[in-house]
Design a protein around this motif. Structure first.
Motif, PDB file in Angstrom:
ATOM      1  N   GLY A 122     -63.143 -10.892 -16.060  1.00 55.83           N
ATOM      2  CA  GLY A 122     -64.496 -10.731 -15.563  1.00 55.83           C
ATOM      3  C   GLY A 122     -65.527 -11.601 -16.254  1.00 55.83           C
ATOM      4  O   GLY A 122     -65.246 -12.722 -16.672  1.00 55.83           O
ATOM      5  N   VAL A 123     -66.725 -11.044 -16.380  1.00 53.92           N
ATOM      6  CA  VAL A 123     -67.870 -11.793 -16.880  1.00 53.92           C
ATOM      7  C   VAL A 123     -67.688 -12.234 -18.329  1.00 53.92           C
ATOM      8  O   VAL A 123     -68.038 -13.359 -18.689  1.00 53.92           O
ATOM      9  CB  VAL A 123     -69.172 -10.976 -16.699  1.00 53.92           C
ATOM     10  CG1 VAL A 123     -70.355 -11.684 -17.313  1.00 53.92           C
ATOM     11  CG2 VAL A 123     -69.428 -10.717 -15.220  1.00 53.92           C
ATOM     12  N   LEU A 126     -72.635 -21.664 -27.565  1.00 54.23           N
ATOM     13  CA  LEU A 126     -73.688 -22.118 -26.663  1.00 54.23           C
ATOM     14  C   LEU A 126     -73.139 -22.005 -25.248  1.00 54.23           C
ATOM     15  O   LEU A 126     -72.147 -22.641 -24.907  1.00 54.23           O
ATOM     16  CB  LEU A 126     -74.077 -23.562 -26.955  1.00 54.23           C
ATOM     17  CG  LEU A 126     -74.731 -23.821 -28.304  1.00 54.23           C
ATOM     18  CD1 LEU A 126     -74.943 -25.319 -28.504  1.00 54.23           C
ATOM     19  CD2 LEU A 126     -76.043 -23.076 -28.412  1.00 54.23           C
ATOM     20  N   LEU A 127     -73.782 -21.176 -24.456  1.00 55.62           N
ATOM     21  CA  LEU A 127     -73.377 -20.960 -23.073  1.00 55.62           C
ATOM     22  C   LEU A 127     -74.072 -21.976 -22.181  1.00 55.62           C
ATOM     23  O   LEU A 127     -75.264 -22.251 -22.357  1.00 55.62           O
ATOM     24  CB  LEU A 127     -73.756 -19.538 -22.642  1.00 55.62           C
ATOM     25  CG  LEU A 127     -73.504 -19.151 -21.186  1.00 55.62           C
ATOM     26  CD1 LEU A 127     -72.015 -19.191 -20.846  1.00 55.62           C
ATOM     27  CD2 LEU A 127     -74.065 -17.761 -20.917  1.00 55.62           C
ATOM     28  N   ASP A 131     -76.374 -18.908 -17.485  1.00 58.73           N
ATOM     29  CA  ASP A 131     -77.163 -18.030 -18.348  1.00 58.73           C
ATOM     30  C   ASP A 131     -77.420 -16.654 -17.744  1.00 58.73           C
ATOM     31  O   ASP A 131     -77.670 -15.703 -18.466  1.00 58.73           O
ATOM     32  CB  ASP A 131     -78.472 -18.694 -18.781  1.00 58.73           C
ATOM     33  CG  ASP A 131     -79.395 -19.025 -17.627  1.00 58.73           C
ATOM     34  OD1 ASP A 131     -78.997 -18.855 -16.455  1.00 58.73           O
ATOM     35  OD2 ASP A 131     -80.522 -19.465 -17.896  1.00 58.73           O
ATOM     36  N   THR A 132     -77.314 -16.503 -16.434  1.00 55.11           N
ATOM     37  CA  THR A 132     -77.532 -15.195 -15.817  1.00 55.11           C
ATOM     38  C   THR A 132     -76.410 -14.213 -16.148  1.00 55.11           C
ATOM     39  O   THR A 132     -76.567 -13.007 -15.979  1.00 55.11           O
ATOM     40  CB  THR A 132     -77.668 -15.312 -14.285  1.00 55.11           C
ATOM     41  OG1 THR A 132     -76.487 -15.928 -13.757  1.00 55.11           O
ATOM     42  CG2 THR A 132     -78.898 -16.133 -13.908  1.00 55.11           C
ATOM     43  N   LEU A 133     -75.279 -14.724 -16.643  1.00 52.52           N
ATOM     44  CA  LEU A 133     -74.158 -13.857 -17.023  1.00 52.52           C
ATOM     45  C   LEU A 133     -74.391 -13.165 -18.361  1.00 52.52           C
ATOM     46  O   LEU A 133     -73.766 -12.148 -18.650  1.00 52.52           O
ATOM     47  CB  LEU A 133     -72.870 -14.682 -17.139  1.00 52.52           C
ATOM     48  CG  LEU A 133     -72.392 -15.455 -15.927  1.00 52.52           C
ATOM     49  CD1 LEU A 133     -71.171 -16.295 -16.291  1.00 52.52           C
ATOM     50  CD2 LEU A 133     -72.085 -14.520 -14.777  1.00 52.52           C
ATOM     51  N   LEU A 134     -75.283 -13.725 -19.157  1.00 57.48           N
ATOM     52  CA  LEU A 134     -75.421 -13.290 -20.543  1.00 57.48           C
ATOM     53  C   LEU A 134     -76.254 -12.023 -20.672  1.00 57.48           C
ATOM     54  O   LEU A 134     -77.389 -11.955 -20.217  1.00 57.48           O
ATOM     55  CB  LEU A 134     -76.065 -14.413 -21.374  1.00 57.48           C
ATOM     56  CG  LEU A 134     -76.103 -14.214 -22.878  1.00 57.48           C
ATOM     57  CD1 LEU A 134     -74.704 -14.045 -23.441  1.00 57.48           C
ATOM     58  CD2 LEU A 134     -76.796 -15.394 -23.541  1.00 57.48           C
ATOM     59  N   ASN A 135     -75.657 -11.004 -21.271  1.00 58.08           N
ATOM     60  CA  ASN A 135     -76.372  -9.794 -21.661  1.00 58.08           C
ATOM     61  C   ASN A 135     -75.642  -9.172 -22.854  1.00 58.08           C
ATOM     62  O   ASN A 135     -74.531  -9.581 -23.192  1.00 58.08           O
ATOM     63  CB  ASN A 135     -76.525  -8.809 -20.487  1.00 58.08           C
ATOM     64  CG  ASN A 135     -75.204  -8.295 -19.959  1.00 58.08           C
ATOM     65  OD1 ASN A 135     -74.342  -7.873 -20.723  1.00 58.08           O
ATOM     66  ND2 ASN A 135     -75.029  -8.324 -18.648  1.00 58.08           N
ATOM     67  N   SER A 167     -75.987 -18.196 -27.461  1.00 53.83           N
ATOM     68  CA  SER A 167     -77.250 -18.764 -26.999  1.00 53.83           C
ATOM     69  C   SER A 167     -76.933 -19.559 -25.743  1.00 53.83           C
ATOM     70  O   SER A 167     -75.782 -19.751 -25.394  1.00 53.83           O
ATOM     71  CB  SER A 167     -77.847 -19.694 -28.052  1.00 53.83           C
ATOM     72  OG  SER A 167     -78.091 -18.999 -29.244  1.00 53.83           O
ATOM     73  N   PHE A 168     -77.954 -20.040 -25.062  1.00 62.20           N
ATOM     74  CA  PHE A 168     -77.677 -20.833 -23.877  1.00 62.20           C
ATOM     75  C   PHE A 168     -78.622 -22.014 -23.788  1.00 62.20           C
ATOM     76  O   PHE A 168     -79.587 -22.111 -24.509  1.00 62.20           O
ATOM     77  CB  PHE A 168     -77.743 -19.994 -22.594  1.00 62.20           C
ATOM     78  CG  PHE A 168     -79.080 -19.370 -22.340  1.00 62.20           C
ATOM     79  CD1 PHE A 168     -80.036 -20.040 -21.610  1.00 62.20           C
ATOM     80  CD2 PHE A 168     -79.374 -18.104 -22.819  1.00 62.20           C
ATOM     81  CE1 PHE A 168     -81.269 -19.475 -21.368  1.00 62.20           C
ATOM     82  CE2 PHE A 168     -80.604 -17.531 -22.582  1.00 62.20           C
ATOM     83  CZ  PHE A 168     -81.552 -18.219 -21.853  1.00 62.20           C
TER      84      PHE A 168
END
Length: 89
Positions: A23-24, A45-46, A51-55, A79-80
């Motif tokens: 998954g994510v 570093l993403l 970046d919308t995947l990051l939480n 980070s992204f």
């Protein structure tokens, strides 16, 4: 997949291939490059394109998967902002 070079990148890609995550959290790992890498801490570093995947929950999932793989607790920070398309040129 991303295209970064060097020993940390090679080590990172080997770990990503062995992760039992899906998954994510796995997608975050696949679209990240290591900016610092040690036995107990990884800073990634993403790609800004993902970046919308990051939480926080996904970072915890990734940390859990990496810690299980390593057999010890690994601190993970993500980070992204880097451009994946530029890295692939």
């Amino acid at each position: 997949p991303i295209a970064a070079a060097g020993p940390d990148a090679e080590r990172w890609y080997a770990m990503v291939n062995q992760l039992s995550l899906g998954g994510v959290a796995k997608m975050i790992a696949e679209h990240s490059i290591p900016s610092s890498f040690s036995d107990s801490a990884i800073t990634l570093l993403l790609s800004g394109e993902h970046d919308t995947l990051l939480n926080d929950a996904q970072v915890r999932n990734l940390q859990r998967g990496l810690s299980e793989l390593a057999g010890e607790n690994i601190s993970v920070r993500v980070s992204f902002g880097w451009k994946e398309k530029q890295a692939n040129r």
